[in-house]
Scaffold this active site. Sequence first.
Site, PDB file in Angstrom:
ATOM      1  N   LYS A  21       0.857  -1.146  -0.136  1.00 48.62           N
ATOM      2  CA  LYS A  21       0.238  -0.008   0.190  1.00 48.62           C
ATOM      3  C   LYS A  21       0.974   1.128   0.182  1.00 48.62           C
ATOM      4  O   LYS A  21       0.649   2.243  -0.850  1.00 48.62           O
ATOM      5  CB  LYS A  21      -0.970  -0.013   1.325  1.00 48.62           C
ATOM      6  CG  LYS A  21      -1.938   1.247   1.237  1.00 48.62           C
ATOM      7  CD  LYS A  21      -3.000   0.773   2.408  1.00 48.62           C
ATOM      8  CE  LYS A  21      -2.578   0.910   3.797  1.00 48.62           C
ATOM      9  NZ  LYS A  21      -2.782   2.443   4.088  1.00 48.62           N
ATOM     10  N   SER A  22       1.908   1.294   0.630  1.00 47.61           N
ATOM     11  CA  SER A  22       2.829   2.415   0.661  1.00 47.61           C
ATOM     12  C   SER A  22       3.503   2.796  -0.530  1.00 47.61           C
ATOM     13  O   SER A  22       3.489   3.815  -1.160  1.00 47.61           O
ATOM     14  CB  SER A  22       3.941   2.354   1.848  1.00 47.61           C
ATOM     15  OG  SER A  22       3.411   2.085   3.104  1.00 47.61           O
ATOM     16  N   ARG A  26       2.475   6.026  -3.572  1.00 46.01           N
ATOM     17  CA  ARG A  26       3.639   6.808  -3.899  1.00 46.01           C
ATOM     18  C   ARG A  26       3.843   6.675  -5.559  1.00 46.01           C
ATOM     19  O   ARG A  26       4.112   7.680  -6.220  1.00 46.01           O
ATOM     20  CB  ARG A  26       4.816   6.443  -3.299  1.00 46.01           C
ATOM     21  CG  ARG A  26       4.885   6.981  -1.868  1.00 46.01           C
ATOM     22  CD  ARG A  26       5.921   6.173  -1.053  1.00 46.01           C
ATOM     23  NE  ARG A  26       6.003   6.662   0.363  1.00 46.01           N
ATOM     24  CZ  ARG A  26       5.404   6.422   1.338  1.00 46.01           C
ATOM     25  NH1 ARG A  26       4.344   5.631   1.102  1.00 46.01           N
ATOM     26  NH2 ARG A  26       5.342   6.888   2.567  1.00 46.01           N
ATOM     27  N   GLY A  96      -4.961   8.501   5.710  1.00 50.27           N
ATOM     28  CA  GLY A  96      -4.262   9.411   6.096  1.00 50.27           C
ATOM     29  C   GLY A  96      -2.842   9.752   5.188  1.00 50.27           C
ATOM     30  O   GLY A  96      -2.708  10.886   5.008  1.00 50.27           O
ATOM     31  N   GLN A 171       4.586  11.131   6.924  1.00 54.18           N
ATOM     32  CA  GLN A 171       3.723  11.306   5.919  1.00 54.18           C
ATOM     33  C   GLN A 171       3.820  12.986   5.533  1.00 54.18           C
ATOM     34  O   GLN A 171       3.749  13.366   4.275  1.00 54.18           O
ATOM     35  CB  GLN A 171       2.112  11.100   6.212  1.00 54.18           C
ATOM     36  CG  GLN A 171       1.894   9.781   6.163  1.00 54.18           C
ATOM     37  CD  GLN A 171       0.716   9.460   6.756  1.00 54.18           C
ATOM     38  OE1 GLN A 171       0.002  10.193   7.460  1.00 54.18           O
ATOM     39  NE2 GLN A 171       0.281   7.996   6.727  1.00 54.18           N
ATOM     40  N   ASP A 311       3.313  -0.142  12.085  1.00 53.08           N
ATOM     41  CA  ASP A 311       1.961  -0.583  11.408  1.00 53.08           C
ATOM     42  C   ASP A 311       2.226  -2.280  12.061  1.00 53.08           C
ATOM     43  O   ASP A 311       1.162  -3.020  11.676  1.00 53.08           O
ATOM     44  CB  ASP A 311       2.219  -0.586   9.848  1.00 53.08           C
ATOM     45  CG  ASP A 311       1.551   0.718   9.613  1.00 53.08           C
ATOM     46  OD1 ASP A 311       0.714   1.284  10.390  1.00 53.08           O
ATOM     47  OD2 ASP A 311       1.683   1.074   8.363  1.00 53.08           O
ATOM     48  N   ARG A 342      -4.494   2.358  18.499  1.00 54.39           N
ATOM     49  CA  ARG A 342      -4.109   1.151  18.467  1.00 54.39           C
ATOM     50  C   ARG A 342      -3.425   0.336  19.529  1.00 54.39           C
ATOM     51  O   ARG A 342      -3.685  -0.852  19.818  1.00 54.39           O
ATOM     52  CB  ARG A 342      -2.985   0.911  16.951  1.00 54.39           C
ATOM     53  CG  ARG A 342      -3.666   1.051  15.951  1.00 54.39           C
ATOM     54  CD  ARG A 342      -2.944   0.793  14.633  1.00 54.39           C
ATOM     55  NE  ARG A 342      -3.616   0.694  13.306  1.00 54.39           N
ATOM     56  CZ  ARG A 342      -3.192   0.984  12.240  1.00 54.39           C
ATOM     57  NH1 ARG A 342      -1.749   1.282  11.999  1.00 54.39           N
ATOM     58  NH2 ARG A 342      -3.764   1.052  11.007  1.00 54.39           N
ATOM     59  N   LYS A 410      -9.828  -1.084   3.939  1.00 49.66           N
ATOM     60  CA  LYS A 410      -9.212   0.024   3.703  1.00 49.66           C
ATOM     61  C   LYS A 410      -7.625  -0.268   3.273  1.00 49.66           C
ATOM     62  O   LYS A 410      -7.114   0.360   2.338  1.00 49.66           O
ATOM     63  CB  LYS A 410      -8.925   0.334   5.191  1.00 49.66           C
ATOM     64  CG  LYS A 410      -7.914   1.860   5.144  1.00 49.66           C
ATOM     65  CD  LYS A 410      -7.847   2.392   6.723  1.00 49.66           C
ATOM     66  CE  LYS A 410      -6.912   3.365   6.798  1.00 49.66           C
ATOM     67  NZ  LYS A 410      -7.398   4.574   6.088  1.00 49.66           N
TER      68      LYS A 410
END
Length: 433
Positions: A21-22, A26, A96, A171, A311, A342, A410
């Site tokens: 996902k990261s 990008r 986010g 971020q 994460d 979390r 998500k």
Amino acid sequence: MKKVEITPKKLGGVICIPPSKSVSHRAVMCAALSQGTSVITNILLSDDITATCKAMETLGAEIKYKENEGKRFTLTITGVSRPDTEGKTIDCIESGSTLRFIIPLLALKARNSRVIGRGRLTARPMQPYYDIFEEQGIAYQKETEGQELPLCFTGALKPGTYRLNGSISSQFITGLLFALPLLDGDSVIEITTPLESKPYVDITLDVMEKFGIAVINEDYRLFRIAGNQRYKARDYRVEGDFSQGAFWLVGGILGEKTDCEDLQPDSSQGDKVIVEVIQSMGGCVSQTKSGYVAEPGTTHGTVVDVSQCPDLVPVLTVLAALSEGVTEIVGAARLRFKESDRLAAMNEVLTMLGAKVTEHPEGMTIEGVKRLKGGVVDSHNDHRIAMAAAIASFACEDKLTITGAESVRKSYPDFWEDFKKMGGDIHEFDLGK
């Protein structure tokens, strides 16, 4: 709303890990800022990645979507080079990354530009950008009292020196790195304290370099960015995601032998440290030609500093709860500002299941037990909490019910399907809105 009821059993087998996902965020953004057309392969259209795609389309990029085998997509992206930011409203949904990456791009030339979102995203901290706005004379307004979003702003970023605290989310740094090369002068990002989450910045720099943008990294204290650069279109394949692979690697320790494919040992993803963490706890994880394989065994407690890999915490707490001795999770303060708090969420989930957990302001102490109970736990609308709880079911004595199970959309919308393919016995219930 959806809930799943899991009949506990040990899972195992071969699984192709979803794309990162990261990296996907990008790659989509760099391609959308490029001159020409790029082809991005191995994309999973989770809610977060969809939010970024729609954001870049709003700024003028053209994206064509082609679905391939296994619900992976190929995106053909014709870039906008100079994004059209005036009067645009970007809906970041609950992402986010989308929110913090898009604001500096909007601020290249903002006129009544707006960002909106929902859920806990409306409360995610934004102060570093407000500080920059005030310093550079960009007018901004939070439209709802007590919330960060909707946010409206007017003005333009100027080349210069940007000072950021290194303990904030990376971020913000990535957002500036995307935008500053497009200004008409040189800029510097100065990190005023030791930088946390360095690997996420590494991913940004790696992807930007592949799309033709040069940034000089001076030991993560200064980032020098020349102005008047242009992103260059290229073809790019997104690699597998270590943060998602972590669930199945831990599953292999707690369940049956699990072969995780499409995990690259030379990846810049910080979450690849999951392999070392499991090994440091006595778990058996070894490299294969296509990824890593985890085999069941006994693990022991240790101290894990998660400041560079936040994460991983939800699934690491599950492994810790079922390891011999005591595990200390430290460096985790920023986890209180994710999709959920979390630390509090995993404390609640594991305690409900019979684990021995002590929550601290910046971490957790977990004393291992041999088995967990079943029962009902809530995902807190957090994808990583839902998936961590599912892995915990491997060691439960009775059925486990997870509410808010739809939250996996998500980042990993196929998680429950993969759970079944790996041998999971689950029943899904649609509770309506």
